[in-house]
Structures are given as C-alpha cells and as structure tokens.
Design a protein around this motif. Structure first.
Motif, PDB file in Angstrom:
ATOM      1  N   VAL A   1      -8.192   0.106 -14.123  1.00 56.54           N
ATOM      2  CA  VAL A   1      -7.364  -0.888 -14.438  1.00 56.54           C
ATOM      3  C   VAL A   1      -6.030  -0.403 -14.089  1.00 56.54           C
ATOM      4  N   PHE A   2      -5.061  -0.978 -13.101  1.00 51.87           N
ATOM      5  CA  PHE A   2      -3.906  -0.636 -12.460  1.00 51.87           C
ATOM      6  C   PHE A   2      -3.076  -1.768 -11.774  1.00 51.87           C
ATOM      7  N   GLY A   3      -2.168  -1.168 -11.610  1.00 53.07           N
ATOM      8  CA  GLY A   3      -1.093  -2.031 -10.637  1.00 53.07           C
ATOM      9  C   GLY A   3       0.096  -1.404 -10.090  1.00 53.07           C
ATOM     10  N   CYS A   4       1.140  -1.713  -9.425  1.00 57.20           N
ATOM     11  CA  CYS A   4       2.111  -0.961  -8.866  1.00 57.20           C
ATOM     12  C   CYS A   4       3.441  -1.764  -9.230  1.00 57.20           C
ATOM     13  N   GLY A   5       4.422  -0.809  -9.368  1.00 53.59           N
ATOM     14  CA  GLY A   5       5.676  -1.091  -9.620  1.00 53.59           C
ATOM     15  C   GLY A   5       6.620  -2.193  -8.854  1.00 53.59           C
ATOM     16  N   GLY A   6       7.175  -2.977  -9.038  1.00 56.42           N
ATOM     17  CA  GLY A   6       8.205  -3.925  -8.147  1.00 56.42           C
ATOM     18  C   GLY A   6       9.362  -3.046  -7.960  1.00 56.42           C
ATOM     19  N   ASN A   7      10.191  -3.532  -6.695  1.00 53.35           N
ATOM     20  CA  ASN A   7      11.197  -2.942  -6.378  1.00 53.35           C
ATOM     21  C   ASN A   7      11.195  -1.301  -6.419  1.00 53.35           C
ATOM     22  N   ARG A   8      10.196  -0.953  -6.084  1.00 52.98           N
ATOM     23  CA  ARG A   8      10.089   0.726  -5.890  1.00 52.98           C
ATOM     24  C   ARG A   8       8.861   0.863  -4.858  1.00 52.98           C
ATOM     25  N   ASP A   9       9.156   1.762  -3.886  1.00 53.00           N
ATOM     26  CA  ASP A   9       8.391   2.125  -2.967  1.00 53.00           C
ATOM     27  C   ASP A   9       7.157   1.561  -2.606  1.00 53.00           C
ATOM     28  N   SER A  10       7.332   0.468  -1.842  1.00 52.09           N
ATOM     29  CA  SER A  10       6.238  -0.439  -1.557  1.00 52.09           C
ATOM     30  C   SER A  10       5.139   0.343  -0.453  1.00 52.09           C
ATOM     31  N   TYR A  11       5.551   1.516   0.091  1.00 50.76           N
ATOM     32  CA  TYR A  11       4.739   2.099   1.223  1.00 50.76           C
ATOM     33  C   TYR A  11       3.463   2.531   0.523  1.00 50.76           C
ATOM     34  N   LYS A  12       3.558   2.826  -0.929  1.00 48.20           N
ATOM     35  CA  LYS A  12       2.465   3.610  -1.335  1.00 48.20           C
ATOM     36  C   LYS A  12       1.416   2.601  -1.796  1.00 48.20           C
ATOM     37  N   ARG A  13       1.575   1.316  -1.965  1.00 50.37           N
ATOM     38  CA  ARG A  13       0.853   0.276  -2.652  1.00 50.37           C
ATOM     39  C   ARG A  13      -0.712   0.290  -1.710  1.00 50.37           C
ATOM     40  N   LYS A  14      -0.601  -0.050  -0.472  1.00 42.90           N
ATOM     41  CA  LYS A  14      -1.608   0.156   0.223  1.00 42.90           C
ATOM     42  C   LYS A  14      -2.701   1.308   0.116  1.00 42.90           C
ATOM     43  N   GLU A  15      -1.858   2.594   0.177  1.00 41.63           N
ATOM     44  CA  GLU A  15      -2.766   3.773  -0.146  1.00 41.63           C
ATOM     45  C   GLU A  15      -3.203   3.838  -1.330  1.00 41.63           C
ATOM     46  N   ILE A  16      -2.719   3.518  -2.302  1.00 36.67           N
ATOM     47  CA  ILE A  16      -3.340   3.465  -3.687  1.00 36.67           C
ATOM     48  C   ILE A  16      -4.399   2.550  -3.756  1.00 36.67           C
ATOM     49  N   GLY A  17      -4.231   1.352  -3.187  1.00 38.33           N
ATOM     50  CA  GLY A  17      -5.405   0.509  -3.206  1.00 38.33           C
ATOM     51  C   GLY A  17      -6.579   1.185  -2.537  1.00 38.33           C
ATOM     52  N   SER A  18      -6.392   1.698  -1.401  1.00 39.70           N
ATOM     53  CA  SER A  18      -7.481   2.403  -0.603  1.00 39.70           C
ATOM     54  C   SER A  18      -8.078   3.460  -1.542  1.00 39.70           C
TER      55      SER A  18
ATOM     56  N   ARG B   1       9.351  -6.145 -12.231  1.00 37.19           N
ATOM     57  CA  ARG B   1      10.857  -6.013 -12.043  1.00 37.19           C
ATOM     58  C   ARG B   1      11.216  -7.561 -11.383  1.00 37.19           C
ATOM     59  N   ASN B   2      12.050  -7.330 -10.356  1.00 37.56           N
ATOM     60  CA  ASN B   2      12.382  -8.763  -9.762  1.00 37.56           C
ATOM     61  C   ASN B   2      11.708  -9.081  -8.658  1.00 37.56           C
ATOM     62  N   GLU B   3      10.588  -8.466  -8.158  1.00 39.10           N
ATOM     63  CA  GLU B   3       9.730  -8.776  -7.191  1.00 39.10           C
ATOM     64  C   GLU B   3       8.619  -9.752  -7.510  1.00 39.10           C
ATOM     65  N   ASP B   4       8.371 -10.443  -6.618  1.00 39.77           N
ATOM     66  CA  ASP B   4       7.155 -11.381  -7.008  1.00 39.77           C
ATOM     67  C   ASP B   4       5.821 -10.704  -7.192  1.00 39.77           C
ATOM     68  N   PRO B   5       5.154 -10.806  -8.179  1.00 40.51           N
ATOM     69  CA  PRO B   5       3.997 -10.030  -8.555  1.00 40.51           C
ATOM     70  C   PRO B   5       2.731 -10.350  -7.496  1.00 40.51           C
ATOM     71  N   ASP B   6       2.641 -11.405  -6.913  1.00 34.58           N
ATOM     72  CA  ASP B   6       1.891 -11.808  -5.966  1.00 34.58           C
ATOM     73  C   ASP B   6       1.835 -11.014  -4.827  1.00 34.58           C
ATOM     74  N   ASN B   7       2.968 -10.594  -4.333  1.00 34.93           N
ATOM     75  CA  ASN B   7       3.493  -9.940  -2.950  1.00 34.93           C
ATOM     76  C   ASN B   7       3.026  -8.530  -3.409  1.00 34.93           C
ATOM     77  N   ILE B   8       3.266  -7.962  -4.547  1.00 37.66           N
ATOM     78  CA  ILE B   8       2.891  -6.393  -5.016  1.00 37.66           C
ATOM     79  C   ILE B   8       1.343  -6.406  -4.725  1.00 37.66           C
ATOM     80  N   ILE B   9       0.576  -7.324  -5.176  1.00 38.77           N
ATOM     81  CA  ILE B   9      -0.837  -7.527  -5.256  1.00 38.77           C
ATOM     82  C   ILE B   9      -1.572  -7.736  -3.811  1.00 38.77           C
ATOM     83  N   ASN B  10      -0.775  -8.276  -3.322  1.00 34.04           N
ATOM     84  CA  ASN B  10      -1.275  -8.584  -1.720  1.00 34.04           C
ATOM     85  C   ASN B  10      -1.002  -7.441  -0.921  1.00 34.04           C
TER      86      ASN B  10
END
Length: 482
Positions: free
Chosen positions: A372-389, A406-415
């Motif tokens: 179970v996990f997620g990634c933080g908003g308004n922080r280092d979006s570059y690592k999201r894809k790598e963490i997903g992989s 935070r102030n970012e669209d949660p759906d964008n983070i998940i995508n």
C-alpha cells in the motif's frame, strides 16, 4: 541574552541605536511579536518583503531585507544585507551564545538512513549514561521529551534555540539530520560540527535541486564545513561517498562492505526478528546482534559505530546494539491475528527497492507481498514512475492511495505512478485508511503487507490543511477488531 542591537549592527554593518528594545527575531509576520526584528526571507514561492507592513503592525521594530525599500511610511529602520538567510543564521547563533560550540555536534546527511542513524547513536550514548539529544524528521529529542518540529532541519532561529536548550540542560551530544534544503538555505551555516556522516545518495528532491549533480554538490557542502580536526564518516560503497572521500579534508572513517572500509561488514544474516553480522575494525573482528532488520540497517549501524570510535570502546557499543528497539516508522512490524504487516517511511525509489527486496529475503515460506503506497504532491514528480515500476516488478499486488497530495491533483499523481506499471496487479483506493484495510483483508497465510510512505506521520496534507491520519492507528484499530 546578549545585546541584540550590538549584534545586529555588527553583523549587518549598520549603525542604528535601538537600545535594548529588541526582544527577538521573526521571519514569519504571523508570528511576529512586539520588539522583534523581522527578517524578510525570499524563496521560490514567497517573498517576505510583501509582509513587512504586516510585521510592523504586529510590533516589529526593525526590518532586515536584501531589497531596497523606499517607502518612508514604514517608520522603522530598514536594514539591508546581501543575504537574509546568512544573516539570520549568524545572528541566531550569536544571540544564543553560539551553542553548537558548547556541545558535541554530530551531523548526518544523505538520502536514506538519517533518522535511523541518529536514533542508533542517541540510543548507544544514552545507554552508556552519556546524555544525548537528537534533531530530525522524528522531532527534537531532549531530556525534557520529544517535540515535533515539522522539518528535518528547522530554520536557524529555532535550530540554535534548541541547541541552547540542550547546552543549558548540560547535554553532551546533539545528533542532527542535515537536509539538503537546510544546506542550500544556509540554515546550518553557523553550526560547528565535530562529526559529519554521509549515508548514501539516491534520487530525491529533484523538484528542488533539478539534477543529481546539484543535489550531490549541496550535500557535499556539509563536508566542506569541517576541517582536519573533525571526523567524517562516509559510506565507501556509495558512488557519491567515494567522491566525498576524495574532496574532504577531515579525518575520514570509511564504512561498508568494500575491502578498503575501516569498518568493514564481513558477513551478515537477516531474519524477521533482527540481524546478526560480523564486522572488522582494523585487524579485530566483532560479532554484532540487533533487532533492526535488513542490510540497509546494517549500513546504518556501521555508520553509528564509526561515529562513536574514540568516545566508547567497541565492545561497549556492540553490547548496546542488542537492546535497540524499533525506530519509529522505520521497518516496524505488526504481527497478530495471523496478519503480517510492516510499516515504513520509504518514499524514494531506493528505499522502496530496499524494503521490498529485504522483506522477500528474510521471510521463510513467504507468500505474496502486497504494498500500500502513494507519492507526495508538489514534490519530486520524477520519482513517481520509477517507484511505480519498482512496486509493480517486485511485489505481487499493490494498492495505490493518496499520500500528502498537498495542492496537487491526486489523480495526476496516481496517473504518473501508473506510468511505471506494466501489469494490472493493482487497485486504486484514494482514501488511505480504506486502502490499508483492503490490503489487510487481502492477506492470506504467509502473505505480508507493506504500508509504505508515511511511517509514523499522523496526518494527510490536502490543500494546505492537515487532517488526522495514522498508518499505525489504522492497522492496529482494524486488526484487533477482526
């Protein structure tokens, strides 16, 4: 307290007669009090100069700024300095009587492991009746208890005040995490370190530093702050650690598996209940045993041992390692009702890789690993894809939730996380509490659930508002009901 007016004029190169009217320092207009000097800090998303009038209305009697302010209506001295953050660091240290010079300071930097190393060192010292406090992600630990700070490394005003508290309590050591942000923003410019430690460097904070090269050079500043009379403890297995070794003038102790290490890890055995290992220091070998789990914690232990050489004998250090308890939010196990759950603060690709691989290697007859996990908003979006992989490749199933959007669209983070997935072995449950419960319900015999990203945090941050959420409470409240 020293005469702040004299210090202000000395540091700023000014000549104002403010007598004894200055009571303190403020950099937040909302917290400015009568008699404060207000320091107008600037950053990427804010400008303290916009709040000067508000600070004066709250009682500021002088303003420090790097901008030219022409408004004659302000009716308080406007004092110009080249860099407000450097000024704030200097005066914060001075008005607290330079506390870091009166306590043994150990500074730890790196991407992962800082909190654990700090707590291991603090434990060993206190376990041997040497008073120690710590400062970092887990809060400010002092003889009076633990206070949450909200920062890995606080602003210099709070930092030097906390150090003074430790000095006044006659504490012998302060172990503190030193973030890359604090180095770049001059928060620790006037901290006098006796020992500095480098754990590792992996991808993180690239939203701020923009490249690994800049991230590294910021971390490297800590090792340029110390001289030949200081001690530098460096992970020599790490690529960036090797670069620091070549450029650091301090007395260096290297640790790791590498044959060149001064503290060399020779052999290790990991299981669900702890770690046993053999380490070599010079020509002597020592057996160590600890409740902490995994190879990454063995690195943290080796760094801690290295930092205490000359303060305690090795046998004493090794003895104290045996009774170290779990570090809050770091590889914490909850095993009950035939459910196996691990909660960890992992939030970088390297940390995800380490904890999933470690879990698989230490579990006997392991079933499925569910994450179970997620990634933080308004922080280092570059690592999201790598963490997903990493999660998609190394786990058997995952549930993706919100994690401080935070102030970012949660759906964008998940995508962006899903860009790293090649399989469909996941489910999106944005409500983190519901996601954790779904993960628990999916567990069969010998399966294990990893709840990653928040550790011992007790909030979700959404649209500038923190609402209560605890992974620990969610797990404990649910598994004791079923």
């Amino acid at each position: 307290m020293r005469n702040i007016t004299e210090l202000l004029n000395k540091i700023a190169g000014s000549n104002y007669d403010l007598g004894n009217n200055i009571k303190g320092i403020s950099y937040d207009s909302r917290r400015t009090k009568e008699g404060d000097i207000f320091i107008a800090l600037t950053g990427n998303n804010y400008d303290g100069n916009s709040y000067i009038e508000e600070a004066i209305e709250s009682g500021a009697i002088a303003v420090i700024t790097s901008e030219r302010i022409e408004d004659k209506k302000l009716q308080v001295p406007i004092i110009n300095v080249d860099n407000t953050r450097k000024f704030m660091s200097k005066i914060s240290s001075e008005i607290n009587d330079c506390p870091s010079k009166n306590i043994n300071m150990i500074g730890i930097t790196g991407t992962n492991g800082k909190s654990t190393i700090a707590k291991i060192i603090e434990h060993i010292l206190n376990d041997n009746n040497i008073s120690a406090g710590s400062l970092g992600t887990l809060g400010f630990s002092s003889p009076s208890g633990v206070i949450s700070t909200g920062f890995t490394t606080p602003e210099s005003v709070e930092l030097h005040s906390m150090l003074k508290m430790l000095v006044e309590a006659k504490t012998k050591f302060c172990i503190m995490e030193v973030s890359s942000h604090s180095l770049d923003m001059h928060r620790v410019d006037d901290v006098n370190y006796n020992t500095v430690i480098f754990s590792n460097l992996t991808q993180d904070h690239l939203d701020y530093h923009s490249s690994m090269d800049r991230y590294f050079h910021t971390k490297q500043k800590l090792f340029k702050m110390v001289d030949k009379d200081s001690l530098a403890v460096i992970n020599c297995d790490d690529y960036y650690g090797k670069k620091i070794i070549k450029s650091c003038s301090a007395n260096i102790i290297k640790y790791g598996f590498d044959k060149e290490a001064n503290i060399r890890i020779l052999d290790a055995n990991y299981n669900l209940f702890g770690t046993t290992a053999e380490i070599q220091i010079d020509s002597s070998k020592y057996k160590i045993r600890t409740n902490l789990i995994g190879e990454f914690n063995l690195y943290n232990i080796a760094a801690s041992i290295a930092s205490l050489i000359g303060i305690l004998d090795i046998d004493t250090i090794v003895k104290s390692l045996i009774n170290i308890q779990d570090i809050p939010g770091r590889m914490n196990t909850i095993f009950t009702n035939n459910k196996k759950i691990i909660i960890d603060y992992a939030h970088t690709p390297d940390a995800f890789n380490n904890i999933i691989n470690t879990t698989r290697s230490i579990m006997d007859d392991i079933g499925k690993i569910i994450v179970v996990f997620g990634c933080g908003g308004n922080r280092d979006s570059y690592k999201r894809k790598e963490i997903g992989s990493i999660v998609d490749t190394l786990s058997d199933y995952s549930i993706i939730t919100d994690d401080n959007p935070r102030n970012e669209d949660p759906d964008n983070i998940i995508n962006e996380i899903l860009l790293g997935y090649d399989t469909k072995n996941y489910k999106i449950i944005r409500n983190r509490q519901d996601g954790i419960i779904a993960g628990i319900n999916k567990l069969n015999n010998n399966d294990i659930l990893l709840v990653l990203g928040k550790g011992n945090e007790d909030y979700q941050e959404v649209n500038n508002t923190r609402v209560y959420h605890s992974d620990f409470d969610t797990v404990n409240n649910y598994i004791y009901e079923i």
